[in-house]
Design a protein around this motif. Sequence first.
Motif, mmCIF file in Angstrom:
data_model
loop_
_atom_site.group_PDB
_atom_site.id
_atom_site.type_symbol
_atom_site.label_atom_id
_atom_site.label_comp_id
_atom_site.label_asym_id
_atom_site.label_seq_id
_atom_site.Cartn_x
_atom_site.Cartn_y
_atom_site.Cartn_z
ATOM 1 N N THR A 276 -3.017 2.984 -1.680
ATOM 2 C CA THR A 276 -4.319 2.343 -1.492
ATOM 3 C C THR A 276 -4.584 2.197 -0.002
ATOM 4 O OG1 THR A 276 -3.316 0.148 -1.521
ATOM 5 C CG2 THR A 276 -4.164 0.984 -3.626
ATOM 6 N N VAL A 277 -5.837 1.975 0.375
ATOM 7 C CA VAL A 277 -6.123 1.559 1.748
ATOM 8 C C VAL A 277 -5.848 0.059 1.840
ATOM 9 C CG1 VAL A 277 -7.777 3.392 2.188
ATOM 10 C CG2 VAL A 277 -8.585 1.229 1.248
ATOM 11 N N CYS A 278 -5.531 -0.417 3.051
ATOM 12 C CA CYS A 278 -5.066 -1.794 3.178
ATOM 13 C C CYS A 278 -5.472 -2.381 4.517
ATOM 14 C CB CYS A 278 -3.537 -1.833 3.047
ATOM 15 S SG CYS A 278 -2.816 -3.499 3.070
ATOM 16 N N SER B 74 0.788 -1.229 0.000
ATOM 17 C CA SER B 74 0.000 0.000 0.000
ATOM 18 C C SER B 74 0.821 1.280 0.000
ATOM 19 C CB SER B 74 -0.931 -0.001 1.226
ATOM 20 O OG SER B 74 -1.925 0.979 1.108
ATOM 21 N N THR C 20 -10.976 2.373 -1.822
ATOM 22 C CA THR C 20 -11.816 2.991 -0.792
ATOM 23 C C THR C 20 -12.040 1.977 0.330
ATOM 24 O OG1 THR C 20 -13.889 2.219 -1.784
ATOM 25 C CG2 THR C 20 -13.027 4.362 -2.550
ATOM 26 N N TYR C 21 -12.500 2.463 1.475
ATOM 27 C CA TYR C 21 -12.815 1.542 2.578
ATOM 28 C C TYR C 21 -13.945 0.574 2.213
ATOM 29 C CZ TYR C 21 -9.785 4.342 5.628
ATOM 30 O OH TYR C 21 -8.710 4.990 6.186
#
Length: 377
Positions: free
Chosen positions: A299-301, A274, A346-347
């Motif tokens: 990115t979110v991870c 990420s 995204t989450y």
Amino acid sequence: MNVLIFGSGQLARMMYLAGCPLGIEVSAVDVNTHKVVNPVNKEPYNIGLEEAIEQADAISVEFEHVPEALLEKAELSGKLMPGIGAILTGADRVREKHLLQRLDIANCPHRVIDNVEQLDGAVDELGDQLIVKASRDGYDGYGQWRLHKSDDLPDLKQQLLALDLRKVPLVVEKMLHFDREVSLVGVRNSKGHFRFYDLAENLHHQGQLHVSLAPAPGVTEALTQQAREIFKTLADELNYTGVLAVEFFQLGDRLLVNEIAPRVHNSGHWTMQSADTCQFENHLRAICDLPLGDTSIKTVCAMVNIIGYASFARDMLTIRGCHLHWYGKTVRDKRKMGHFNLVGQTYPELATSMLALADYVPESHFPHLANKARTLS
């Protein structure tokens, strides 16, 4: 360049893999046998420890519980980063607490005891909801005991009577009702320059990290700055070179330091997928005096530890954004066998992948995975 790592587990392995593209040769020391080995296949090299220390351009550790005699050998070479003082502080909760107190850094109310009968005074001062921690050699929930009410104090004393508290004192902490646990992983080079990753939210089960979510949702700029200032204060005081992790309890808009880890850290594994530059590469960059890498997030991870379990197919790799890191160990209860990194833009997208992974693995071994995913949807 040649880097020698004391400790030959998965963190040394991941540093080896991160060093390959940079042309950095990483070897490891099995701290039990003192043999110099390949960090991936564990095959011994035809070289003695003293010669490996002499040939190394830089020396570091993959965990803080390295025998002190070995650390002293490395320190004498002038190549050990971080230095022995930082490593020994991370290995001893009493030293750690003294450092935090000296620097006026907020941490859990606590007492240090070297006699079981001193528990009565700790209860009088801190209350009857306590966490008792061995000052050395405790991790992943080992070396910890909990007191939930004063009626249980005699039983707790009985459990602790077998310990040599003069040799290994106990740190008795007030059990806090915090909002969540977060950690900051960052890197400092020998010139005092810093790079920071985003704060991660950490979910534990039975004292062991199970899931790290990064960036931690709902983090304010003020909270980030608070964490970074604490990190800088600690790293500068320790004259630190390399990656450092600081774990916090969050209570509203206030952070209390739980513990520090003078090394690359489990709660930073998400950086492998990420972040622009992962923690392992940045540690090597720092100790090899190379420019520090960009720590910005792509990115979110969700980093999901695989603990004491190996009985699954690899079909979950069909999940979008699912990356498996397998350590090649034999299965043992509470042993970290590997981890997943799940990424999304995204989450909600990340939550979809987390729920998909939860369909492949048993909840008993992955207790936070589905529940955390639902909070992100």
